[in-house]
Design a protein around this motif. Structure first.
Motif, PDB file in Angstrom:
ATOM      1  N   CYS A 794       0.705  -1.767  -0.158  1.00  0.00           N
ATOM      2  CA  CYS A 794       0.172   0.142   0.145  1.00  0.00           C
ATOM      3  C   CYS A 794       0.707   1.303  -0.462  1.00  0.00           C
ATOM      4  O   CYS A 794       0.602   2.351  -0.608  1.00  0.00           O
ATOM      5  CB  CYS A 794      -0.581   0.389   0.974  1.00  0.00           C
ATOM      6  SG  CYS A 794      -2.059  -1.230   1.164  1.00  0.00           S
ATOM      7  N   TRP A 798       0.823   3.872  -2.680  1.00  0.00           N
ATOM      8  CA  TRP A 798       0.509   5.303  -2.509  1.00  0.00           C
ATOM      9  C   TRP A 798       1.641   6.726  -2.599  1.00  0.00           C
ATOM     10  O   TRP A 798       1.202   7.436  -3.840  1.00  0.00           O
ATOM     11  CB  TRP A 798       0.906   5.514  -1.380  1.00  0.00           C
ATOM     12  CG  TRP A 798       0.895   7.028  -0.702  1.00  0.00           C
ATOM     13  CD1 TRP A 798       1.054   7.658  -0.132  1.00  0.00           C
ATOM     14  CD2 TRP A 798      -0.557   8.179  -0.655  1.00  0.00           C
ATOM     15  NE1 TRP A 798       1.161   9.286   0.475  1.00  0.00           N
ATOM     16  CE2 TRP A 798       0.006   9.199  -0.134  1.00  0.00           C
ATOM     17  CE3 TRP A 798      -1.614   7.493  -0.806  1.00  0.00           C
ATOM     18  CZ2 TRP A 798      -1.439  10.011   0.361  1.00  0.00           C
ATOM     19  CZ3 TRP A 798      -2.954   8.439  -0.880  1.00  0.00           C
ATOM     20  CH2 TRP A 798      -2.384  10.050   0.038  1.00  0.00           C
ATOM     21  N   TYR A 817      -2.552  -2.313  -4.738  1.00  0.00           N
ATOM     22  CA  TYR A 817      -3.778  -1.794  -4.101  1.00  0.00           C
ATOM     23  C   TYR A 817      -4.453  -3.141  -4.307  1.00  0.00           C
ATOM     24  O   TYR A 817      -4.869  -4.057  -3.543  1.00  0.00           O
ATOM     25  CB  TYR A 817      -4.058  -0.596  -4.646  1.00  0.00           C
ATOM     26  CG  TYR A 817      -4.009   0.574  -3.603  1.00  0.00           C
ATOM     27  CD1 TYR A 817      -3.635   0.914  -2.522  1.00  0.00           C
ATOM     28  CD2 TYR A 817      -3.884   1.513  -4.517  1.00  0.00           C
ATOM     29  CE1 TYR A 817      -2.822   2.137  -2.295  1.00  0.00           C
ATOM     30  CE2 TYR A 817      -3.377   3.241  -3.710  1.00  0.00           C
ATOM     31  CZ  TYR A 817      -3.243   2.997  -2.705  1.00  0.00           C
ATOM     32  OH  TYR A 817      -2.546   4.416  -2.505  1.00  0.00           O
ATOM     33  N   ASN A 831      -7.921   2.131  -0.611  1.00  0.00           N
ATOM     34  CA  ASN A 831      -8.075   3.037  -1.342  1.00  0.00           C
ATOM     35  C   ASN A 831      -7.852   2.685  -2.754  1.00  0.00           C
ATOM     36  O   ASN A 831      -8.300   3.260  -3.679  1.00  0.00           O
ATOM     37  CB  ASN A 831      -6.560   3.431  -1.510  1.00  0.00           C
ATOM     38  CG  ASN A 831      -6.160   4.329  -0.030  1.00  0.00           C
ATOM     39  OD1 ASN A 831      -6.464   4.272   0.484  1.00  0.00           O
ATOM     40  ND2 ASN A 831      -4.843   4.362  -0.338  1.00  0.00           N
ATOM     41  N   GLU A 834     -11.195   3.741  -4.118  1.00  0.00           N
ATOM     42  CA  GLU A 834     -11.174   5.446  -4.034  1.00  0.00           C
ATOM     43  C   GLU A 834     -10.714   5.508  -5.819  1.00  0.00           C
ATOM     44  O   GLU A 834     -11.282   5.700  -6.487  1.00  0.00           O
ATOM     45  CB  GLU A 834     -10.139   6.821  -3.090  1.00  0.00           C
ATOM     46  CG  GLU A 834     -10.614   5.949  -2.386  1.00  0.00           C
ATOM     47  CD  GLU A 834     -11.647   7.094  -1.367  1.00  0.00           C
ATOM     48  OE1 GLU A 834     -12.021   8.400  -2.302  1.00  0.00           O
ATOM     49  OE2 GLU A 834     -13.319   6.713  -1.542  1.00  0.00           O
TER      50      GLU A 834
END
Length: 992
Positions: A794, A798, A817, A831, A834
């Motif tokens: 992750c 990111w 992810y 995430n 999203e």
């Protein structure tokens, strides 16, 4: 041409191509002589000349004797008879010999009369007639003929043709000796040496031997050599003994050849010389001496002084054995035992019945074990007893073994120990080993490890390889001696190089683990295990399986390894059962078969294998191939825990913590963790540390937590290093020290701990304890992700999403992810959801986002509950449903989720699905602001700026706006609209 001495009194006659310069006897002149001029005695002298010269001519000698006989010479007739008797110069004709002896005897030839007696005594050429033989001997003896006197003495001694009469025998023997006959002197010397018919008198014996030896008589030289070697009747002088043996050997005495061979072999009285020893043994063997044949066989068998030649060894052993020589019969038995055991037993028995103790012992061993004969423990014990009575120390030891094990005799440990002591004190290495074994195990005696070491060392010093190996074990374990792995390895290596398979295996084990002062060497380990297996050591099969299993010193081959484990188990190496259980459980080298794995673990567990019991417990704990039965697992773990298994204690703690198979109890969990931690379990030290950190099952103590983590870290546990790093990073229980935290994270990372790699990435990302370096952060996140860390995946995603330390790449972000989400990461699910809502790196797909949120929400994740609520509020991927949105927000808010708290504030401020209530809205906004939610801070600031439900508080409103603009939440949300509103509000407030 024939030449004779001009001096008729000399009588010398020779036959040569050229005239001699002078007579070889008297030194006078020589003259040519025709055959027709020779007398009978001269023909006889010429015949003897052809027999005694270096280049003998038996046919010419026979011709000469015939000529002498034709001329009526008694000596020539007698010598012609000797040729007929012995087959010299013509085919043997014993009857003709007897007739000729009679003719010569009638003519008064005393040697012929003696020879006639000999033929009559032994039935050579005539019917045996010992009485008449004695008459012949007596006449010749009375005429002072030494040979006849000696033969007559033997007849009186043994009662041949006359009644036995020791006095008469001794009289005639002395008659020959006092005449200066070397054979008589030697025979009389033997009488005095052994007290045969006379009082034993070694000095007199040596005197007679010396008189005969001075005449060059080989038998006497040999006998006198024995006297000097052992100091019998003379002062011991081994050098003089060796000289006498050599003189006798060079004179053709076979017994002296063997004795000289022994001197050369052992360096007794002369320089040790293997080749010279072998040469004399072989000469004796070729002369027909049984002892020499046996020694020559031994030289060929052992390669002593000559090249090894097993076929020649067998030939000489057989030659000596067929002469009835017991030592050769025993050696021949040893030679044949492996290939022809029945024949070996026959030779052992022949030698044993002659009273040869080593053969009696060998026969006993064969009868006891049923090798080459039907097993007969009673007869075996009897042969051991016979040999033991003669002082054979090996037999004493073997008889002790019979009493120890009750083989052929009633079991009697006291007698066994007495026999072991008897043999051990006299230096028998096998008995010393057995005595050491009894002291080590306390079998029949009080256990005394120091005594065990004492006797093992005694036996080892004599080359007993079993004792040398046991001594190594004692030194390795510190039993009865100071622990010393290097000295133990020296013992193992020496025994291994001697061919002892158990020691070869132990040398392999030391190389396998790098113990005993040697570095780990997989190839050497494999080599020694292979040697041990070839030599029949059963446990070596197991270790060869280990090497194949792990690819140590040989390419990994689990299929072959499993075959080795099966073979080892069949040979009685029960620890192989555990590895078979692992193989069937994992499907390594065989088809996966949980039932078979269970069976092998149970076998190994019954044999006492803690690892097997542990794995069996885990199978029931996790339902691995069997129906899950945590209660049964806990029972098994308790048994192991009571035996001190730290891993079982740790797992019991985990079961208590989770209430798995046992009533949930953090207090009990802590108790088991403490026990395991004391035993050195680093996993338990980490678990106990976390209990202290969170106050679960014990009083909260950050210091004690840090102490536990430190203990695990000092034990090299990567997780302990990581947790201690967290303590230093956060200043919990220790002084806050980012540099120390980085150091610990780095050590844990080197140990392969993925969470530490992720933490180290975070330190580089944020410049904590190291200079800020986004690129380094990405490198560590990547290592963490590749090592399987969901957080690392992750964090890397990111960085790709934000373009931080790496080029922005939404597709890579989505990929990482997804990998983390597939692994169960709630962060990854949220995430990725999203990205699906935003259509970044993946096609926009609200339904996919909702599926991910729901999956995370089912695990009660606060962020997922908020996100799902937002989807219901906005109708993204689901039908808009403000009631469901409110429900999700409430659940998330109860968990302290900042955005959910802000959303509830909105609902109360706007009267959405609830009665409008600005006070409640403000309360939720304040809570959201405390959670650093950017929107919560903005809405609270706006309320303060506009004086809603309170007097306007311009300063607080401005502070909240600025905090929101600097917040990580706003940065992460990438909400430009919110940022614009915040900046606008700030400008407005700054103008006021």
């Amino acid at each position: 041409m024939i030449f004779r001495c001009k001096d008729t009194a000399c009588g010398c006659v020779t036959e040569e191509e050229q005239a001699p310069v002078c007579c070889p006897v008297c030194g006078g002149g020589m003259e040519l002589a025709g055959e027709e001029t020779l007398t009978g005695p001269q023909w006889t002298t010429l015949g003897i000349f052809w027999l005694e010269r270096e280049e003998k001519d038996p046919e010419r000698a026979l011709y000469c004797f015939r000529q002498a006989a034709a001329l009526g010479d008694p000596t020539g007739i007698s010598d012609l008879g000797w040729c007929m008797e012995t087959g010299t110069g013509a085919k043997a004709d014993p009857r003709q010999a007897v007739w000729l002896y009679e003719q010569a005897a009638e003519l008064g030839d005393i040697p012929a009369l003696c020879n006639l007696g000999f033929c009559l005594q032994h039935g050579i050429g005539a019917a045996a007639d010992p009485e008449r033989a004695v008459e012949c001997y007596l006449v010749a003896a009375e005429r002072t003929y030494p040979r006849a006197q000696l033969l007559l003495a033997r007849c009186y001694q043994e009662g041949i043709g006359v009644e036995r009469d020791e006095a008469e025998a001794l009289k005639w023997l002395k008659a020959a000796a006092f005449q200066g006959d070397p054979a008589g002197q030697t025979a009389l010397g033997r009488r005095y040496e052994f007290g045969d018919g006379v009082e034993e008198d070694p000095r007199n014996a040596a005197r007679w031997y010396a008189l005969a030896a001075e005449q060059g008589y080989p038998d006497a030289q040999c006998c006198l050599g024995v006297c000097y070697e052992y100091g019998t009747g003379v002062e011991e002088n081994k050098e003089k003994a060796a000289v006498l043996y050599r003189q006798a050997a060079e004179g053709g005495d076979a017994r002296a050849m063997v004795n000289l061979g022994w001197c050369c072999e052992s360096g007794t009285g002369t320089a040790a010389d293997r080749q010279e020893a072998f040469r004399w043994y072989l000469a004796a063997a070729q002369a027909g001496n049984a002892r020499g044949q046996c020694c020559a066989g031994w030289c060929y068998e052992m390669g002593f002084g000559t090249q090894k030649d097993q076929e020649k060894a067998l030939v000489w052993y057989l030659a000596a054995a067929q002469q009835g020589y017991p030592r050769a019969q025993c050696n021949l038995g040893l030679f044949l035992e492996q290939t022809q055991p029945e024949e070996a037993v026959a030779w052992y028995r022949s030698a044993a019945e002659q009273g040869y103790a080593p053969a009696q012992c060998c026969l006993g061993v064969c009868l006891r074990s049923g090798v080459g004969a039907e097993r007969n423990e009673i007869e075996a014990a009897d042969w051991f007893a016979r040999a033991a009575e003669q002082g054979d120390l090996r037999a004493v030891r073997e008889l002790g073994a019979c009493y120890e094990m009750g083989l052929g005799v009633p079991a009697d440990q006291e007698k066994a120990l007495k026999l072991y002591w008897e043999a051990a004190e006299q230096g028998e290495p096998g008995a010393q080993f057995n005595l050491g074994r009894c002291y080590e195990s306390g079998d029949g005696v009080e256990m005394d490890e120091e005594q065990a070491v004492f006797w093992y060392r005694k036996a080892a010093e004599q080359g007993d390889l079993r004792a040398l190996t046991c001594l190594g074990v004692c030194l390795e374990l510190g039993k009865g001696a100071e622990e010393n792995g290097e000295k133990a390895m020296e013992c193992y290596r020496k025994a291994a190089e001697g061919g002892y398979p158990r020691a070869q295996c132990y040398v392999g084990i030391n190389y396998y683990y790098g113990d005993g002062g040697v570095a780990r060497d997989d190839e050497a380990a494999w080599s020694w295990f292979s040697k041990a297996k070839e030599n029949g050591y059963q446990e070596a099969c197991y270790w060869i399986g280990q090497c194949l299993w792990e690819g140590r010193g040989v390419p990994e081959d689990k299929k072959r390894a499993v075959a080795c484990f099966h073979q080892a188990f069949q040979l009685g190496v029960t620890q192989a059962a555990f590895h078979l259980g692992v193989a069937y459980q994992k499907g390594w080298g065989v088809k996966r078969d949980s039932a078979e794995a269970l069976r092998w673990y149970e076998i190994a567990g019954k044999d006492g294998s803690p690892s097997a019991r542990h794995n069996l417990a885990l199978m029931y704990l996790y339902g691995d191939g069997v129906e899950r039965d945590p209660a049964r697992a806990v029972r098994a773990l308790r048994a192991l825990a009571r035996q001190g298994s730290a891993e079982a204690q740790y797992l019991l703690g985990t079961c208590c913590a989770q209430g798995d198979g046992v009533e949930q109890s953090w207090k009990q969990a802590v108790s088991w963790y403490r026990k395991a931690a004391k035993e050195g379990s680093t996993a338990a030290q980490c678990a106990l540390g976390q209990c202290y950190a969170h106050g679960t099952g014990t009083v909260q103590s950050s210091k004690k937590a840090a102490d536990c983590y430190r203990a695990a870290a000092e034990g090299g546990d990567p997780r302990g290093l990581y947790l201690l790093g967290l303590c230093h990073q956060n200043g919990e229980g220790v002084t806050q020290d980012d540099g120390r935290a980085v150091e610990l994270y780095r050590q844990a990372s080197e140990g392969g701990y993925s969470a530490a790699m992720c933490a180290l990435g975070w330190m580089y990302e944020n410049g904590r304890g190291v200079e800020k370096n986004p690129e380094q952060a990405v490198d560590w996140y990547r290592k963490s992700a590749q090592a399987g860390s969901l957080a690392g995946m992750c964090s890397l995603a990111w960085c790709y999403q934000r373009g931080q330390g790496v080029a922005q790449n939404y597709e890579e972000a989505a990929r990482w992810y997804r990998r983390s989400a597939d692994g169960g990461s709630l962060w990854g699910m949220n995430n990725l959801g999203e990205l699906y809502r935003q259509g970044k790196g993946v096609p926009q797909n609200y339904q996919a986002a909702v599926r991910l949120y729901r999956k995370a929400a089912r695990r009660d994740d606060d962020t997922a509950l908020y996100n799902l609520g937002e989807c219901y509020e906005k109708g993204q991927g689901v039908t808009a449903d403000l009631k469901k949105a409110l429900s999700c927000y409430r659940k998330a808010a109860k968990k302290g989720e900042g955005s959910a708290l802000c959303a509830l504030g909105r609902f109360y401020e706007g009267g959405i699905q609830v009665k409008a209530d600005l006070d409640k809205a403000l309360t939720y906004y304040r809570q959201a602001a405390e959670e650093l939610d950017a929107e919560g801070m903005y809405r609270l600031a706006r309320c303060y700026a506009e004086g809603r439900a309170a007097e306007p508080v311009r300063g607080e409103a401005l502070r909240l706006c600025r905090a929101a603009l600097e917040s990580e939440d706003l940065m992460q949300q990438e909400d430009t609209a919110l940022r614009d509103e915040l900046e606008a509000l700030v400008r407005r407030l700054e103008k006021e």
